[in-house]
Design an enzyme around this catalytic site. Sequence first.
Site, PDB file in Angstrom:
ATOM      1  N   ASP A   1      81.963  32.891 124.242  1.00  0.00           N
ATOM      2  CA  ASP A   1      80.960  32.401 123.294  1.00  0.00           C
ATOM      3  C   ASP A   1      81.646  31.663 122.154  1.00  0.00           C
ATOM      4  OD1 ASP A   1      82.100  34.624 122.024  1.00  0.00           O
ATOM      5  OD2 ASP A   1      80.337  35.876 122.292  1.00  0.00           O
TER       6      ASP A   1
ATOM      7  N   ASN B   1      74.786  46.608 118.288  1.00  0.00           N
ATOM      8  CA  ASN B   1      73.407  46.631 118.795  1.00  0.00           C
ATOM      9  C   ASN B   1      73.373  46.521 120.323  1.00  0.00           C
ATOM     10  OD1 ASN B   1      74.157  44.009 119.250  1.00  0.00           O
ATOM     11  ND2 ASN B   1      72.511  43.065 118.082  1.00  0.00           N
TER      12      ASN B   1
ATOM     13  N   HIS C   1      74.885  44.220 122.153  1.00  0.00           N
ATOM     14  CA  HIS C   1      74.968  42.860 122.703  1.00  0.00           C
ATOM     15  C   HIS C   1      76.230  42.671 123.537  1.00  0.00           C
ATOM     16  CE1 HIS C   1      77.172  40.963 118.970  1.00  0.00           C
ATOM     17  NE2 HIS C   1      78.014  41.571 119.741  1.00  0.00           N
TER      18      HIS C   1
ATOM     19  N   GLU D   1      72.059  38.808 122.624  1.00  0.00           N
ATOM     20  CA  GLU D   1      71.498  39.845 121.762  1.00  0.00           C
ATOM     21  C   GLU D   1      70.402  40.617 122.506  1.00  0.00           C
ATOM     22  OE1 GLU D   1      73.076  40.356 119.185  1.00  0.00           O
ATOM     23  OE2 GLU D   1      73.523  38.580 117.995  1.00  0.00           O
TER      24      GLU D   1
END
Length: 235
Positions: free
Chosen positions: A67, A131, A133, A138
């Site tokens: 990413d 979280n 991800h 996400e």
Amino acid sequence: MNLFKFDSESSWVDGVAGLWRDRLRSNPKLRMCLPSGHTPNPIFAAMGKAVAAGQVSFKQAEIFALDEFGGLAPDDEGLCANMLQRYLLKDIDLAPKNFHRIDPDAKNVAAEYDRIIGDGFDLTLLGIGLNGHLGMNEPGSPIDGTTRRVELHPTTVASSAKYLTHKNLPTWGVAVGLKHLLGSKEVWLLANGQKKAEIIQRAAKGPIGPDVPASLLRNHPNAFFMVDAEAGALL
Ligand code: PGA
């Protein structure tokens, strides 16, 4: 689910790096998708040492960045490609043409990156966000998503500060999608430290679904959760 729980951080580093060397020796042309961030850095350092010692080579291999943050200057030290350069690429013998970085501002970046990903990855290494991800996929990301522009979750924006020397935190990025990650022949989810224990527990033991993207790896026959004792403390 495949779980490798190591009893210390150093045995986690040695164990993951040893398996990685094995994969490269079995397939010198290994096509890898690699994360940046803090998690992989000690493992990257071990691989750099192994290359220097002549134990393994990346000469014929290919590396794809997982990413990239948008809105940062090309020389920002928090850019994923620059972190990969600093913590891994400068210490290994990969041919420069075999490193594929994502330029978030390039025209048609998503389609072009998907084109070079082509038939996909042999091995994908991933960190895990607080979280759940995977990369910048996400919670709620589509499981059939390919490379695309993404908006970052508030916890990801806040976490990005640890990579930066300024307060201009990125709010978006470009990410390889879950389709490519889940389509990788082999996937290793890496986590160390106590702060990852709770999300590792949710990913490994909670419901499988897009609310915790890392949980989706449990449907992959060749995905491994590789954690140290602290990250695996609640398993
Ligand atoms: P970290 O980031 O390796 O710096 O903890 C992981 C992630 O947010 O995916």
